[in-house]
Design a protein around this motif. Structure first.
Motif, PDB file in Angstrom:
ATOM      1  N   ALA A   1     -11.799  16.101 -37.502  1.00  0.00           N
ATOM      2  CA  ALA A   1     -12.939  16.246 -38.279  1.00  0.00           C
ATOM      3  C   ALA A   1     -13.776  17.574 -38.395  1.00  0.00           C
ATOM      4  CB  ALA A   1     -13.873  15.161 -37.840  1.00  0.00           C
ATOM      5  N   LEU A   2     -13.155  18.511 -37.612  1.00  0.00           N
ATOM      6  CA  LEU A   2     -13.843  19.798 -37.579  1.00  0.00           C
ATOM      7  C   LEU A   2     -13.506  20.444 -38.893  1.00  0.00           C
ATOM      8  CD1 LEU A   2     -12.542  20.966 -33.959  1.00  0.00           C
ATOM      9  CD2 LEU A   2     -15.087  20.940 -34.687  1.00  0.00           C
TER      10      LEU A   2
ATOM     11  N   ALA B   1     -23.368  25.020 -34.634  1.00  0.00           N
ATOM     12  CA  ALA B   1     -21.717  24.756 -34.253  1.00  0.00           C
ATOM     13  C   ALA B   1     -21.149  24.222 -35.465  1.00  0.00           C
ATOM     14  CB  ALA B   1     -21.856  24.108 -33.174  1.00  0.00           C
ATOM     15  N   ASP B   2     -19.723  24.424 -35.554  1.00  0.00           N
ATOM     16  CA  ASP B   2     -18.645  23.317 -36.240  1.00  0.00           C
ATOM     17  C   ASP B   2     -18.385  22.238 -35.322  1.00  0.00           C
ATOM     18  OD1 ASP B   2     -16.488  22.324 -37.595  1.00  0.00           O
ATOM     19  OD2 ASP B   2     -15.481  23.964 -37.590  1.00  0.00           O
ATOM     20  N   PHE B   3     -18.686  21.062 -35.669  1.00  0.00           N
ATOM     21  CA  PHE B   3     -18.460  19.912 -34.718  1.00  0.00           C
ATOM     22  C   PHE B   3     -17.974  18.751 -35.506  1.00  0.00           C
ATOM     23  CE2 PHE B   3     -22.262  19.016 -37.035  1.00  0.00           C
ATOM     24  CZ  PHE B   3     -22.262  17.673 -36.950  1.00  0.00           C
ATOM     25  N   GLY B   4     -16.885  18.100 -34.668  1.00  0.00           N
ATOM     26  CA  GLY B   4     -16.283  16.747 -35.346  1.00  0.00           C
ATOM     27  C   GLY B   4     -16.708  15.713 -34.319  1.00  0.00           C
ATOM     28  N   ILE B   5     -16.834  14.383 -35.062  1.00  0.00           N
ATOM     29  CA  ILE B   5     -17.221  13.229 -34.166  1.00  0.00           C
ATOM     30  C   ILE B   5     -16.057  11.984 -34.634  1.00  0.00           C
ATOM     31  CG2 ILE B   5     -18.605  11.309 -33.847  1.00  0.00           C
ATOM     32  CD1 ILE B   5     -20.857  13.386 -34.621  1.00  0.00           C
ATOM     33  N   GLY B   6     -15.649  11.607 -33.496  1.00  0.00           N
ATOM     34  CA  GLY B   6     -14.524  10.631 -33.824  1.00  0.00           C
ATOM     35  C   GLY B   6     -14.842   9.277 -32.754  1.00  0.00           C
ATOM     36  N   PHE B   7     -14.472   8.006 -33.284  1.00  0.00           N
ATOM     37  CA  PHE B   7     -14.550   7.132 -32.276  1.00  0.00           C
ATOM     38  C   PHE B   7     -13.440   6.102 -32.359  1.00  0.00           C
ATOM     39  CE2 PHE B   7     -16.483   5.399 -36.149  1.00  0.00           C
ATOM     40  CZ  PHE B   7     -15.871   4.000 -36.371  1.00  0.00           C
ATOM     41  N   ALA B   8     -13.073   5.128 -31.506  1.00  0.00           N
ATOM     42  CA  ALA B   8     -12.380   4.134 -31.637  1.00  0.00           C
ATOM     43  C   ALA B   8     -13.138   2.602 -31.231  1.00  0.00           C
ATOM     44  CB  ALA B   8     -11.195   4.322 -30.435  1.00  0.00           C
ATOM     45  N   SER B   9     -12.900   1.805 -31.945  1.00  0.00           N
ATOM     46  CA  SER B   9     -13.711   0.567 -32.089  1.00  0.00           C
ATOM     47  C   SER B   9     -13.328  -0.174 -30.927  1.00  0.00           C
ATOM     48  CB  SER B   9     -13.404  -0.052 -33.483  1.00  0.00           C
ATOM     49  OG  SER B   9     -12.111  -0.661 -33.088  1.00  0.00           O
ATOM     50  N   ALA B  10     -14.121  -1.281 -30.652  1.00  0.00           N
ATOM     51  CA  ALA B  10     -13.802  -2.152 -29.249  1.00  0.00           C
ATOM     52  C   ALA B  10     -12.463  -2.964 -29.604  1.00  0.00           C
ATOM     53  CB  ALA B  10     -15.007  -3.226 -29.280  1.00  0.00           C
ATOM     54  N   ALA B  11     -12.204  -3.155 -31.130  1.00  0.00           N
ATOM     55  CA  ALA B  11     -11.013  -3.909 -31.233  1.00  0.00           C
ATOM     56  C   ALA B  11      -9.728  -2.952 -30.963  1.00  0.00           C
ATOM     57  CB  ALA B  11     -10.827  -4.200 -32.660  1.00  0.00           C
ATOM     58  N   GLU B  12      -9.830  -1.794 -31.225  1.00  0.00           N
ATOM     59  CA  GLU B  12      -8.887  -0.597 -30.923  1.00  0.00           C
ATOM     60  C   GLU B  12      -8.795  -0.510 -29.510  1.00  0.00           C
ATOM     61  OE1 GLU B  12      -8.687   2.442 -34.651  1.00  0.00           O
ATOM     62  OE2 GLU B  12     -10.522   2.398 -33.583  1.00  0.00           O
TER      63      GLU B  12
ATOM     64  N   ILE C   1     -17.124  23.766 -31.744  1.00  0.00           N
ATOM     65  CA  ILE C   1     -16.864  25.017 -31.791  1.00  0.00           C
ATOM     66  C   ILE C   1     -18.229  25.855 -31.748  1.00  0.00           C
ATOM     67  CG2 ILE C   1     -15.798  26.871 -32.940  1.00  0.00           C
ATOM     68  CD1 ILE C   1     -13.704  24.719 -34.189  1.00  0.00           C
ATOM     69  N   LEU C   2     -18.287  26.728 -30.609  1.00  0.00           N
ATOM     70  CA  LEU C   2     -19.780  27.285 -30.761  1.00  0.00           C
ATOM     71  C   LEU C   2     -19.492  28.897 -31.530  1.00  0.00           C
ATOM     72  CD1 LEU C   2     -20.947  26.116 -27.288  1.00  0.00           C
ATOM     73  CD2 LEU C   2     -21.908  25.487 -29.450  1.00  0.00           C
TER      74      LEU C   2
ATOM     75  N   SER D   1     -18.774  24.912 -24.329  1.00  0.00           N
ATOM     76  CA  SER D   1     -18.611  24.301 -25.612  1.00  0.00           C
ATOM     77  C   SER D   1     -18.097  22.583 -25.273  1.00  0.00           C
ATOM     78  CB  SER D   1     -17.024  24.708 -25.885  1.00  0.00           C
ATOM     79  OG  SER D   1     -16.952  26.298 -26.398  1.00  0.00           O
ATOM     80  N   ILE D   2     -17.611  22.331 -23.976  1.00  0.00           N
ATOM     81  CA  ILE D   2     -17.452  21.057 -23.581  1.00  0.00           C
ATOM     82  C   ILE D   2     -18.779  20.066 -23.307  1.00  0.00           C
ATOM     83  CG2 ILE D   2     -16.648  19.354 -21.996  1.00  0.00           C
ATOM     84  CD1 ILE D   2     -14.478  21.459 -21.434  1.00  0.00           C
ATOM     85  N   ALA D   3     -19.869  21.079 -22.856  1.00  0.00           N
ATOM     86  CA  ALA D   3     -21.134  20.376 -22.679  1.00  0.00           C
ATOM     87  C   ALA D   3     -21.672  20.128 -24.091  1.00  0.00           C
ATOM     88  CB  ALA D   3     -22.061  21.418 -21.886  1.00  0.00           C
ATOM     89  N   ALA D   4     -21.668  21.183 -24.984  1.00  0.00           N
ATOM     90  CA  ALA D   4     -22.080  20.826 -26.267  1.00  0.00           C
ATOM     91  C   ALA D   4     -21.557  19.516 -27.007  1.00  0.00           C
ATOM     92  CB  ALA D   4     -21.804  21.920 -27.188  1.00  0.00           C
ATOM     93  N   ALA D   5     -20.340  19.254 -26.638  1.00  0.00           N
ATOM     94  CA  ALA D   5     -19.475  18.199 -27.215  1.00  0.00           C
ATOM     95  C   ALA D   5     -20.144  16.837 -26.614  1.00  0.00           C
ATOM     96  CB  ALA D   5     -17.999  18.251 -27.043  1.00  0.00           C
TER      97      ALA D   5
END
Length: 202
Positions: free
Chosen positions: A104-105, A73-84, A41-42, A138-142
């Motif tokens: 996570a925001l 920015a207000d930012f959030g990071i998420g991931f999904a593992s190789a197992a997921e 969020i910019l 906003s997408i480019a920043a993400a």
């Protein structure tokens, strides 16, 4: 090449959306490692200069922009593992990572701008933008946040699994990576549902 702009966000504000975030992923294609997503969020009054689609920037420029973006920015990071990824497939794992990033925001967005032509179900409304990382700031920043975060993780994984060259190719299917897999077999970070790894395990 046209640069990303803030017009899509401004249109959304004009339509009554109070908080608009951009969402993008990094690492759908590699043979190894998690898939990452970021939401950003910019502040329209404090947008760092030079933000662009992460793929259009050098590694060095991404590393320069990353701290500038996360400082304002207000930012959030998420991931999904190789197992997921192996359990639910890469598309669903990407959606899971995007959900985790938005959750996570600190603020709750009323609209999420998603790079691509398909969107995950989120707690807010979504709008897809094909080539969004080259259109929306906003997408480019993400995209920069997701790419830098994932690249750093793959460099760390190179220390744990030194045979594969993760620091160099970040898990993508290069000739060196293919040769390392033939020599050493897959490690815990390899996506066993992906065809080259599946073939090795057959």
């Amino acid at each position: 090449m046209p640069k990303p702009h803030f017009r899509t966000e401004k249109f959304a504000f004009a339509e009554g959306h109070v908080i608009v975030c951009g969402v993008d992923e990094a690492g759908r294609g590699p043979w190894a490692g998690p898939v990452y997503a970021a939401a950003a969020i910019l502040d329209p009054k404090r947008i760092p200069k030079g933000i662009n689609d992460s793929k259009a920037l050098t590694h060095e420029r991404r590393e320069e922009l990353y701290p500038e973006i996360i400082a304002v920015a207000d930012f959030g990071i998420g991931f999904a593992s190789a197992a997921e990824i192996d359990e639910i497939n890469i598309l669903q794992a990407t959606y899971l990572a995007m959900n985790r990033a938005v959750m996570a925001l600190q603020a709750v967005p009323t609209l999420a701008l998603i790079d691509g032509n398909r969107a995950p179900k989120l707690a807010c409304k979504t709008q897809t933008l094909i080539g969004g990382d080259a259109i929306s700031l906003s997408i480019a920043a993400a995209s920069i946040i997701a790419k830098v975060t994932r690249d750093r993780l793959m460099t760390d994984l190179d220390q744990l699994f030194p045979h594969y060259g993760f620091a160099k190719h970040k898990g993508y299917g290069t000739a060196d990576h293919a040769q390392a897999l033939k020599t050493h077999g897959p490690c815990a970070e390899h996506r066993k549902s992906f065809a080259p790894i599946r073939a090795l395990l057959a």
